[in-house]
Enzyme design. Structure first.
Site, PDB file in Angstrom:
ATOM      1  N   HIS A   1      -5.045  -2.940   1.143  1.00  0.00           N
ATOM      2  CA  HIS A   1      -5.293  -1.981   2.226  1.00  0.00           C
ATOM      3  C   HIS A   1      -5.329  -2.690   3.585  1.00  0.00           C
ATOM      4  CE1 HIS A   1      -7.334   1.250  -0.565  1.00  0.00           C
ATOM      5  NE2 HIS A   1      -6.042   1.146  -0.759  1.00  0.00           N
TER       6      HIS A   1
ATOM      7  N   HIS B   1      -8.592   5.753   0.233  1.00  0.00           N
ATOM      8  CA  HIS B   1      -7.413   4.884   0.207  1.00  0.00           C
ATOM      9  C   HIS B   1      -6.584   5.202   1.441  1.00  0.00           C
ATOM     10  CE1 HIS B   1      -7.877   3.957  -4.275  1.00  0.00           C
ATOM     11  NE2 HIS B   1      -8.944   4.617  -3.890  1.00  0.00           N
TER      12      HIS B   1
HETATM   13  P1  FAD Z   1       4.947   1.200   4.059  1.00  0.00           P
HETATM   14  O1  FAD Z   1       4.855   2.454   3.261  1.00  0.00           O
HETATM   15  O2  FAD Z   1       4.794  -0.079   3.340  1.00  0.00           O
HETATM   16  O3  FAD Z   1       6.356   1.244   4.817  1.00  0.00           O
HETATM   17  C1  FAD Z   1       6.924   0.127   5.444  1.00  0.00           C
HETATM   18  C2  FAD Z   1       8.418   0.157   5.176  1.00  0.00           C
HETATM   19  O4  FAD Z   1       9.061  -0.720   6.066  1.00  0.00           O
HETATM   20  C3  FAD Z   1       8.792  -0.294   3.768  1.00  0.00           C
HETATM   21  O5  FAD Z   1       9.657   0.638   3.184  1.00  0.00           O
HETATM   22  C4  FAD Z   1       9.462  -1.633   3.994  1.00  0.00           C
HETATM   23  O6  FAD Z   1      10.421  -1.959   3.029  1.00  0.00           O
HETATM   24  C5  FAD Z   1      10.050  -1.449   5.364  1.00  0.00           C
HETATM   25  N1  FAD Z   1      10.268  -2.689   6.093  1.00  0.00           N
HETATM   26  C6  FAD Z   1       9.394  -3.698   6.301  1.00  0.00           C
HETATM   27  N2  FAD Z   1       9.956  -4.652   7.051  1.00  0.00           N
HETATM   28  C7  FAD Z   1      11.201  -4.235   7.345  1.00  0.00           C
HETATM   29  C8  FAD Z   1      12.255  -4.781   8.116  1.00  0.00           C
HETATM   30  N3  FAD Z   1      12.147  -5.942   8.753  1.00  0.00           N
HETATM   31  N4  FAD Z   1      13.423  -4.076   8.204  1.00  0.00           N
HETATM   32  C9  FAD Z   1      13.556  -2.880   7.592  1.00  0.00           C
HETATM   33  N5  FAD Z   1      12.567  -2.319   6.852  1.00  0.00           N
HETATM   34  C10 FAD Z   1      11.407  -2.987   6.744  1.00  0.00           C
HETATM   35  N6  FAD Z   1      -3.106   4.051  -0.835  1.00  0.00           N
HETATM   36  C11 FAD Z   1      -3.568   5.210  -1.310  1.00  0.00           C
HETATM   37  O7  FAD Z   1      -3.885   6.094  -0.524  1.00  0.00           O
HETATM   38  N7  FAD Z   1      -3.749   5.431  -2.641  1.00  0.00           N
HETATM   39  C12 FAD Z   1      -3.462   4.476  -3.562  1.00  0.00           C
HETATM   40  O8  FAD Z   1      -3.612   4.694  -4.764  1.00  0.00           O
HETATM   41  C13 FAD Z   1      -2.970   3.242  -3.096  1.00  0.00           C
HETATM   42  N8  FAD Z   1      -2.671   2.268  -3.967  1.00  0.00           N
HETATM   43  C14 FAD Z   1      -2.015   1.166  -3.525  1.00  0.00           C
HETATM   44  C15 FAD Z   1      -1.534   0.268  -4.462  1.00  0.00           C
HETATM   45  C16 FAD Z   1      -0.760  -0.801  -4.055  1.00  0.00           C
HETATM   46  C17 FAD Z   1      -0.219  -1.762  -5.075  1.00  0.00           C
HETATM   47  C18 FAD Z   1      -0.488  -1.004  -2.682  1.00  0.00           C
HETATM   48  C19 FAD Z   1       0.345  -2.156  -2.228  1.00  0.00           C
HETATM   49  C20 FAD Z   1      -1.003  -0.124  -1.732  1.00  0.00           C
HETATM   50  C21 FAD Z   1      -1.754   0.977  -2.146  1.00  0.00           C
HETATM   51  N9  FAD Z   1      -2.213   1.920  -1.234  1.00  0.00           N
HETATM   52  C22 FAD Z   1      -2.770   3.073  -1.707  1.00  0.00           C
HETATM   53  C23 FAD Z   1      -2.001   1.767   0.205  1.00  0.00           C
HETATM   54  C24 FAD Z   1      -0.921   2.676   0.804  1.00  0.00           C
HETATM   55  O9  FAD Z   1       0.070   2.980  -0.138  1.00  0.00           O
HETATM   56  C25 FAD Z   1      -0.314   2.009   2.029  1.00  0.00           C
HETATM   57  O10 FAD Z   1      -1.351   1.659   2.921  1.00  0.00           O
HETATM   58  C26 FAD Z   1       0.655   2.903   2.790  1.00  0.00           C
HETATM   59  O11 FAD Z   1       1.634   3.408   1.925  1.00  0.00           O
HETATM   60  C27 FAD Z   1       1.286   2.129   3.934  1.00  0.00           C
HETATM   61  O12 FAD Z   1       2.180   2.927   4.642  1.00  0.00           O
HETATM   62  P2  FAD Z   1       2.981   2.323   5.881  1.00  0.00           P
HETATM   63  O13 FAD Z   1       3.817   3.407   6.418  1.00  0.00           O
HETATM   64  O14 FAD Z   1       2.019   1.654   6.788  1.00  0.00           O
HETATM   65  O15 FAD Z   1       3.879   1.152   5.266  1.00  0.00           O
END
Ligand code: FAD
Length: 571
Positions: free
Chosen positions: A508, A551
């Site tokens: 997280h 979460h």
């Molecule tokens: P992300 O969803 O990670 O999106 C970032 C995107 O950017 C990715 O697709 C990545 O590939 C892309 N990217 C990165 N760098 C580049 C680049 N240089 N060029 C192009 N693309 C790039 N949260 C919950 O609420 N419930 C849960 O049960 C839960 N379980 C979890 C279990 C795990 C194993 C993990 C890792 C996290 C969990 N979380 C959970 C946390 C939650 O899923 C994340 O905090 C959330 O999805 C993050 O969203 P985001 O948009 O910040 O990033």
């Protein structure tokens, strides 16, 4: 416009990025490009299986970021997982849909983010959500599920609900009875997504009930809309850095990318570049683009475009441990359930008032330690303000201080848990001007002793729950860590080997491009625009100024929904 010029470029087709891309491309005359490093996982069984948590770990859709060796936590590094696929981390996460305590979101406003509070965010939680009503699914009868429709959305893109495999053998009710029999009872919470999380409850998940598959950001926000001609997605394309218009102003005009064929090119944005690459990538992309701490950028020969030293500071995560107990009953029939309890400080700590007073005295020293660890890039006086707000949340507002999960499987009860609001703050910075290089990630797990105390006390709490009827009678011996490893009367020190030797990242990570006033270390303002730039925003988990008890994903979705309205000029 050609295929190499768009109004908006969204960097990262993950949880937040696809929400923003979807909402912006609702405007027919607006062209949107999503750049995503990963590919499609629409038919990947490691993703779709609702009982498949962990199957995707270590595969090519897991970034598997590695931290530095953690000096306060046994010395080893940690792997912090994140999804590398269209849908981002929502394609590999644990599906849990749990929000925050209302007071925690109100704290975002209290620290200076006008307009960001629980009341203004709740409509966006609901806007994104399509709750699948369990009352319409007789197979769920008896499973103990409750919810309050006032707090849910039923027409949004994201399907949320309970799976048809949900256990309904009476365990939920027995656990509730157990929590009521504790010396300090933990009450049943009718709906832990209402802004009041404290208590014991059965939470919903991001899944499609009918198809019994994971609902991720791509299934919710992209695939049903993929025919929009103004919405393009480039898969297997790595964003390297933002490109800038000539001149003094920091105005982005595009993004340099490396395509799947290895070719590097620039794609142009006429309006904005929106970073949604996740908390462990967006700050690094800013640094690669010359936005950050000039001393760090100079080390790697990157010219400073915007002097913003706190980019990558304030990194916060939680630490996850797990206890396990034998179960006298076998749960091998394909049914499963996860039950959560959220104790407040008064429920978790036997001496909560004294502990709170002691912690309050320590806060200035904690703040000084965090500031000194990052070379006083963040000021101790600012960190102290953040810590005092966090203290008030814990000891005045009574937010949960731990999350305790209980899941039966096979012949075991597994109980993963974490202190929900650690104080330790670390950093993430680039290690090279090469955009493909790994970053230096240092969350400083267990740097501050309250975080360890909370993690120990939560383990003791779980033992108490398993020693309380009726659960006590249903469970056998503790298998992890086991009483021979950590005796029943173990003091804090005796827990240290297990807690610091066996913990993992709770996955997280947040606050690496914090939404805060600039003078107290902010990287983005309340419109999520990066200070010093005219058209670069960050919309992902990086912007959350404080950790939340639930979460992250539900709050990430809601923040992104609100961000889209801000970008459209509606707020
Ligand atoms: P992300 O969803 O990670 O999106 C970032 C995107 O950017 C990715 O697709 C990545 O590939 C892309 N990217 C990165 N760098 C580049 C680049 N240089 N060029 C192009 N693309 C790039 N949260 C919950 O609420 N419930 C849960 O049960 C839960 N379980 C979890 C279990 C795990 C194993 C993990 C890792 C996290 C969990 N979380 C959970 C946390 C939650 O899923 C994340 O905090 C959330 O999805 C993050 O969203 P985001 O948009 O910040 O990033």
């Amino acid at each position: 416009k050609s295929d190499s010029t768009y109004d908006y470029i969204v960097v990262g087709g993950g949880t937040s990025g696809l929400v923003v891309a979807n909402r912006l491309s609702e405007q027919k005359n607006t062209t949107v490009l999503v750049i995503e490093a990963g590919g499609s996982v629409y038919n990947n069984p490691n993703v779709t299986d609702t009982l498949g948590y962990g199957k995707a770990f270590g595969t090519d859709i897991d970034w598997a970021y590695e931290t530095t060796d953690q000096e306060y936590a046994g010395g080893s590094s940690q792997i912090v997982r994140a999804g590398k696929a269209l849908g981002g981390t929502s394609t590999i996460n644990g599906l849990v849909y749990l929000r925050a305590q209302a007071a925690q979101i109100d704290a975002w406003e209290a620290i200076g983010n006008k307009g960001w509070n629980w009341k203004t965010l709740l409509p966006y939680f609901k806007k994104g959500e399509k709750l699948q009503d369990p009352a319409k699914h007789p197979v769920l009868d008896g499973s103990g599920i409750t919810f309050d429709p006032a707090y849910h959305g039923f027409t949004g893109p994201l399907k949320v609900g309970w799976p048809s495999t949900q256990l309904n053998d009476g365990l939920a009710q027995k656990l509730n009875a157990t929590y009521q029999n504790l010396d300090v009872p933990v009450q049943f919470n009718h709906d832990s997504n209402s802004g009041d999380m404290v208590g014991y409850s059965l939470y919903p998940k991001t899944l499609d009930y009918e198809l019994n598959i994971r609902e991720d950001a791509a299934r919710a926000y992209y695939y049903p809309y993929q025919n929009r001609t103004n919405l393009h997605v480039w898969l297997n394309t790595h964003a390297n850095k933002i490109t800038w218009k000539d001149g003094h102003e920091a105005t982005a005009d595009g993004v340099e990318v490396t395509l799947s064929n290895g070719k590097t090119t620039v794609v142009k944005a006429t309006r904005e570049v929106i970073l949604a690459a996740g908390a462990l990538k967006s700050p690094v992309l800013l640094e690669l683009s010359g936005v950050g701490n000039p001393d760090i950028l100079a080390k790697y020969g990157i010219a400073t475009k915007v002097n913003l030293p706190t980019v990558g500071e304030n990194l916060q995560d939680q630490m996850n441990n797990g206890l396990q107990f034998e179960s006298k009953k076998s749960y091998a029939d394909g049914k499963s359930a996860d039950y959560v309890s959220y104790p407040s400080a008064a429920q978790l700590f036997p001496n909560s008032t004294a502990l709170g007073a002691d912690l309050l005295r320590k806060l200035p020293a904690y703040a000084a330690q965090v500031a000194s660890a990052n070379g006083n890039v963040t000021k101790a006086s600012d960190i102290y303000r953040f810590f005092k707000i966090q203290w008030d949340l814990i000891f005045r507002d009574g937010i949960p201080v731990a999350e305790i999960l209980l899941s039966p499987y096979g012949n075991l009860y597994s109980s993963e848990y974490w202190g929900s609001v650690p104080f330790s703050r670390g950093s993430i910075h680039l290690s090279s001007a090469d955009p493909m290089a790994a970053a230096i990630i240092d969350p400083k797990y267990f740097m501050l002793d309250f975080d360890f105390e909370a993690q120990v006390q939560a383990a003791r709490f779980i033992r108490e729950v398993f020693n309380t009827e009726p659960l006590g009678d249903m469970a056998g011996a503790e298998t992890t860590p086991g009483l021979s490893t950590v005796p029943a009367d173990a003091d804090d020190e005796a827990w240290a080997d297990f807690i610091k030797g066996k913990y993992r990242s709770n996955f997280h990570p947040i606050t690496t491009t914090a939404m805060l006033p600039k003078e107290i270390g902010g990287v983005v303002d309340t419109s999520l625009k990066v200070y010093g730039t005219s058209n670069v925003r960050v919309v992902d988990a990086s912007i959350m100024p404080f950790q939340v008890c639930g979460h992250l994903q539900s709050t990430v979705y809601a923040v992104a929904e609100r961000a889209a309205d801000i970008i459209k000029g509606r707020l």
